[in-house]
Design a protein around this motif. Structure first.
Motif, short mmCIF file in Angstrom:
data_model
loop_
_atom_site.label_atom_id
_atom_site.label_comp_id
_atom_site.label_asym_id
_atom_site.label_seq_id
_atom_site.Cartn_x
_atom_site.Cartn_y
_atom_site.Cartn_z
N GLN A 69 14.43 -44.98 -2.34
CA GLN A 69 15.28 -44.27 -1.38
C GLN A 69 15.45 -42.79 -1.73
O GLN A 69 16.04 -42.03 -0.96
N GLN A 70 14.91 -42.36 -2.91
CA GLN A 70 15.08 -40.96 -3.33
C GLN A 70 13.73 -40.29 -3.57
O GLN A 70 13.59 -39.46 -4.45
N ILE A 71 12.73 -40.65 -2.78
CA ILE A 71 11.38 -40.13 -2.96
C ILE A 71 11.32 -38.64 -2.60
O ILE A 71 11.84 -38.22 -1.55
N SER A 72 10.70 -37.86 -3.49
CA SER A 72 10.42 -36.43 -3.25
C SER A 72 11.65 -35.67 -2.80
O SER A 72 11.61 -34.87 -1.85
N GLN A 73 12.74 -35.88 -3.50
CA GLN A 73 13.97 -35.15 -3.19
C GLN A 73 14.08 -33.92 -4.08
O GLN A 73 13.51 -33.85 -5.17
N THR B 62 12.93 -35.30 -7.75
CA THR B 62 12.16 -36.51 -8.04
C THR B 62 10.74 -36.35 -7.55
O THR B 62 10.42 -35.46 -6.76
N ASP B 63 9.85 -37.28 -8.02
CA ASP B 63 8.45 -37.22 -7.59
C ASP B 63 8.22 -38.13 -6.40
O ASP B 63 9.17 -38.61 -5.76
N ALA B 64 6.96 -38.41 -6.11
CA ALA B 64 6.61 -39.20 -4.92
C ALA B 64 7.07 -40.65 -5.00
O ALA B 64 7.07 -41.36 -3.99
N HIS C 184 4.37 -30.87 -3.23
CA HIS C 184 5.71 -30.76 -2.64
C HIS C 184 6.38 -29.45 -3.01
O HIS C 184 7.58 -29.29 -2.78
N VAL C 185 5.66 -28.52 -3.57
CA VAL C 185 6.28 -27.32 -4.10
C VAL C 185 6.89 -26.47 -3.00
O VAL C 185 7.91 -25.80 -3.21
N TYR C 186 6.29 -26.49 -1.77
CA TYR C 186 6.84 -25.67 -0.69
C TYR C 186 8.06 -26.32 -0.04
O TYR C 186 8.86 -25.63 0.61
N VAL C 187 8.20 -27.62 -0.18
CA VAL C 187 9.35 -28.33 0.41
C VAL C 187 10.49 -28.43 -0.59
O VAL C 187 11.65 -28.13 -0.27
#
Length: 604
Positions: free
Chosen positions: A41-45, A55-57, A233-236
């Motif tokens: 539930q906390q993917i790529s936050q 967090t990572d993917a 995910h660096v830009y997000v």
């Protein structure tokens, strides 16, 4: 350590390195659970109270994973550094023990690898070996090796020119033992210190390999792998790259700062070689002297480019006699000693009409027989005892080596002989001195220890090459007294080399004056007041005494001595001589003018 604490740059590096080592030890123990916990539930936050740096993917905490990855990252960098330094030291030291053609090939290969970009070399090796942590470690190790090889080769070349290495070669010490016992211990410190800088390079290189997908592969992870996973995910959520990026930066910076601080203390010298040319050797026909310890006739030493520092020199040393060889710096005195001891540095060549030691013609002996005779019958005392004694070894071990190698003495016998020889040269408490390193002795004690080393065998000839130059007057007199006593007690002959004609006149029995590679006058020491050559008289005149008029400037010799490559066919002293005439364009021969007095001058 005190210097490190006073250096802000070095101190910062030490703090960063210590922190990283501490994290490597405790990181997986403390944060491995949080690092591997998946939160769908906390993917790529991005940054939050639960996950400070996101967090990572798979929803795993990036900060915890970065801290836990410290051990693997540091461990791989350490192994890569070991591979690079080990291979580099082997490649750099190999030319010292290999035959010259093979050594040149190894050196050329190292030069080629140094010119190749390190990261490309690492990537090529990793592709050949296989992607993954093992391939990346081997690739970085291979990339580090050429730099260490170049450094090792440079340091080795500087040490192999030392007097104690030349002495070891005269003692027939095998090449591999010279390397491991005399060379590597004395270059170990700068190599170890530069390893800290190499560790930083290895860490950055491994992280770059993993970031490019050629290093550590999932499910394992190091800092470079974490950057690779988070880069999409660096830009997000830019916070996800902060932890591994900061870790790589701080660790690399720490090792680089610490290594740079240490590396500044390591001296670096270079050595060059040239193609030798044969010297021109004159011939003499007189019969050899049966009672002479040393008999040299028409000795010539030549180097490439027409440089001839010694030209047709002849001298004789009898038992119990000290012959002084005096002249300005550059006159060829030390090169004469090196030629007699067969240690003229490459690419110099020597030739003579006759070179007899203890009645044996050295030119008729094979290499092994010549080394044996020189090692047992010749003792050399060099100008700088610091370069004559190996700083990495204890004094007793260096003295004992002569007895064990040449006389086959046991370690106990060699130790007892070393103590006796040190006592003979008036060193107090020799039992304690043999357990000390050279730096623990004073200059006078080191010089007397070198004399004692020469007496470990039964030398018939002692060559002392300016042994008192760096000593004060009191210690100088003690060393000269020891040398005189040794000659009188053992009936050995001695060749004493100096630029100080006052010392020569006091110590020696006979004096030969050298100028521009030739002997220009030879006479008994007690007859120096009757010197006839203008150069000898100028040397004596430049020596002040109690009757010198202190209101007038000291007497000097105008001009300068010609270079060994610029000596013409006439009298080399003519440009500085007040008696010079047109006849001086022809070189005068050394001829007998009075009984036992030879002079090379047209006007003397």
């Amino acid at each position: 350590m005190r210097r490190l604490m006073k250096n802000p740059v070095g101190l910062l590096g030490a703090i960063l390195v210590t922190a990283m080592v501490g994290l490597a030890l405790v990181g997986p123990l403390i944060w491995s659970g949080a690092a591997n916990a998946i939160h769908p539930q906390q993917i790529s936050q991005g940054s939050s109270s639960a996950h400070l740096l996101g967090t990572d993917a798979l929803g795993r905490d990036m900060l915890a994973r970065t801290l836990a990855a410290t051990r693997l990252t540091m461990g791989l960098a350490f192994v890569a550094t070991l591979i690079g330094t080990g291979a580099g030291i082997l490649l750099g030291a190999a030319p010292a023990v290999l035959p010259r053609p093979v050594a040149r090939a190894v050196t050329a290969a190292v030069d080629l690898l140094v010119a190749f970009p390190a990261l490309l070399l690492a990537m090529f090796t990793a592709v050949v070996v296989g992607l993954g942590g093992r391939g990346a470690v081997l690739g970085i190790g291979v990339a580090l090796a050429p730099t260490f090889a170049r450094l090792t080769h440079t340091l080795t070349a500087s040490v192999t020119g030392s007097d104690y290495v030349a002495a070891a070669r005269m003692l027939r010490v095998p090449r591999h033992r010279i390397l491991t016992r005399h060379v590597l211990p004395n270059i170990a410190e700068p190599l170890i210190l530069n390893a800290a800088q190499a560790m930083g390079s290895a860490l950055l290189g491994l992280s770059a390999m993993s970031f490019l997908g050629m290093g550590v592969q999932a499910p394992s992870y190091d800092w470079g792998r974490l950057l690779n996973d988070a880069f999409g995910h660096v830009y997000v959520t830019p916070s996800v790259v902060i932890a591994p990026a900061v870790a790589v930066t701080l660790a690399g910076l720490g090792f680089m700062l610490l290594g740079d601080t240490f590396a500044k203390a390591a001296g670096r010298t270079t050595a060059t070689a040239a193609k030798p040319v044969p010297p021109v050797v004159a011939r003499a026909e007189e019969l050899p002297l049966p009672d002479a310890i040393l008999e040299v006739r028409d000795l010539t030493v030549a180097f490439p480019g027409g440089v001839t520092p010694v030209r047709e020199l002849s001298l004789t040393v009898h038992p119990g006699q000290i012959v002084g060889l005096v002249g300005e710096s550059g006159s060829g005195k030390s090169m004469t000693a090196a030629a007699i001891g067969q240690i003229v540095p490459h690419p110099g060549l020597t030739g003579s009409a006759r070179m007899r030691l203890c009645g044996t013609d050295l030119d008729t002996l094979g290499a092994a027989e010549r080394r044996k005779l020189l090692g047992s019958s010749l003792a050399m005392v060099f100008q700088d005892p610091t370069s004559s004694l190996n700083p990495a070894l204890r004094v007793g071990g260096q003295l004992a080596e002569v007895a064990t190698l040449h006389d086959g003495a046991s370690r106990a016998e060699a130790r007892d002989r070393a103590i006796e020889r040190l006592r003979r040269v008036h060193i107090k408490e020799p039992e304690q001195v043999i357990r000390q390193h050279p730096h623990e002795l004073s200059g006078g004690m080191r010089q007397r220890a070198v004399i004692a080393m020469g007496l470990m065998g039964t030398p018939r000839l002692i060559i002392a090459d300016e042994p008192t130059t760096a000593l004060d007057v009191t210690v100088q007199r003690e060393v000269l007294r020891v040398l005189r006593e040794v000659v009188d007690d053992t009936r050995a002959g001695a060749l004493f080399i100096s630029h100080d004609i006052a010392v020569v006149s006091e110590l020696c029995d006979r004096v030969q004056v050298m100028y521009a590679g030739r002997v220009v006058e030879e006479l008994p020491a007690d007859a120096l007041h009757r010197a006839r050559h203008p150069y000898t008289r100028a040397l004596i005149g430049s020596m002040p005494d109690m009757d010198t008029d202190r209101s007038r400037p000291l007497t000097t010799i105008p001009g300068r001595q010609p270079s060994p490559a610029d000596i013409g066919t006439g009298c080399a002293f003519a440009d500085r001589c007040a008696l010079a005439t047109d006849r001086c364009t022809e070189r005068p021969a050394l001829t007998e003018r009075d009984a036992d007095h030879l002079v090379a001058c047209w006007e003397a």
